[in-house]
Design an enzyme around this catalytic site. Structure first.
Site, PDB file in Angstrom:
ATOM      1  CG  HIS A 107      22.897  36.890  37.523  1.00 34.55           C
ATOM      2  ND1 HIS A 107      23.628  37.510  38.509  1.00 34.55           N
ATOM      3  CD2 HIS A 107      21.606  37.219  37.758  1.00 34.55           C
ATOM      4  CE1 HIS A 107      22.811  38.176  39.304  1.00 34.55           C
ATOM      5  NE2 HIS A 107      21.575  38.016  38.862  1.00 34.55           N
ATOM      6  CG  ASP A 131      26.905  38.338  38.408  1.00 31.29           C
ATOM      7  OD1 ASP A 131      26.604  38.344  37.194  1.00 31.29           O
ATOM      8  OD2 ASP A 131      26.069  38.250  39.330  1.00 31.29           O
ATOM      9  CB  SER A 139      19.914  40.629  39.815  1.00 40.26           C
ATOM     10  OG  SER A 139      20.003  39.630  40.779  1.00 40.26           O
TER      11      SER A 139
END
Length: 246
Positions: free
Chosen positions: A65, A109, A202
């Site tokens: 992402h 992911d 992230s």
């Protein structure tokens, strides 16, 4: 790293993600030479950031992402607001997200970034080991996550690298995450502790005994643990194929 990872898609443009370190401490400068700071230009022209980690002199691992129109990787950094002599800035030549990545479920992911040139391995820039395909981290183990993300839900991102100790939880602890899949994801962070990764973290690694076992993926918007990390071991065969150029 106190806060929980939240789907960056809800807070940032969909091409980039960001979780932060809440309840943690500043890392000893350059003690985590595998850490990478990603500066991302999204398809809409915004600038976002993610974490990542060097697994090969020419490949950085991060979350899918965190994909963007352009990405520049900074290696060897502690304070990303400064031009440190240890830093190496390298543009990304190719972004290789896992072919099964789902934006809606956030499964798979994981993404590899091929750098335009190989990083120079130094005392401040080095690779981290990955697990074997059969290496499953068990609940109860305490690992560490690191990043330059927010230090609180309402706090700004950190210029200096921070890290936090996080406990691996049972799959039951993440039962409220609709798409949580124990085979491909790790449930991380005790609900009794105010510690997590949050916006800006992230793509960073979950490191257990010197091995990268997870990737910061998502969590609750209020940063309350546990959070969900991508489990690396099931993807090792795919990772090896990508690095070999197959």
């Amino acid at each position: 790293m106190q806060a929980l990872l939240f789907l960056l898609a809800l807070l940032w443009p969909p091409e980039a993600g960001a979780e932060e370190i809440i309840g943690g401490v500043e890392s000893k400068p350059h003690s985590r030479p595998y850490m990478a700071h990603l500066t991302i230009t999204t398809k809409q022209g915004f600038t976002a950031s993610c974490g990542g980690f060097l697994i090969n002199p020419q490949f950085v691992m991060t979350a899918a992402h965190c994909k963007g129109r352009e990405i520049t990787v900074t290696l060897g950094a502690h304070d990303v607001s400064k031009k440190e002599s240890t830093q190496q800035k390298i543009k990304v030549a190719k972004q290789i997200a896992h072919p099964s990545y789902s934006f809606y479920s956030n499964l798979h992911d994981i993404m590899l970034l091929k750098l335009q040139k190989k990083a120079k391995v130094t005392a401040s820039v080095d690779v981290i080991s990955l697990p074997s395909p059969s290496d499953f981290i068990n609940p109860g183990k305490v690992c560490r996550a690191a990043g330059w993300g927010r230090t609180g839900v309402t706090e700004p991102t950190s210029d200096k690298l921070r890290e936090v100790k996080l406990r691996i939880m049972t799959k039951a602890a993440c039962k409220n995450y609709e798409h949580y899949d124990y085979n491909f994801q790790v449930c991380v962070g005790s609900p009794s502790k105010i510690r997590s990764a949050y916006k800006g973290d992230s793509g960073g690694p979950l490191v257990c005994a010197g091995v990268a076992h997870g990737i910061v993926s998502y969590g609750r918007i209020d940063a309350k643990p546990p959070a969900v990390f991508t489990r690396i071991s099931p993807y090792v065969p795919w990772i090896n194929l990508v690095i070999r150029g197959k």
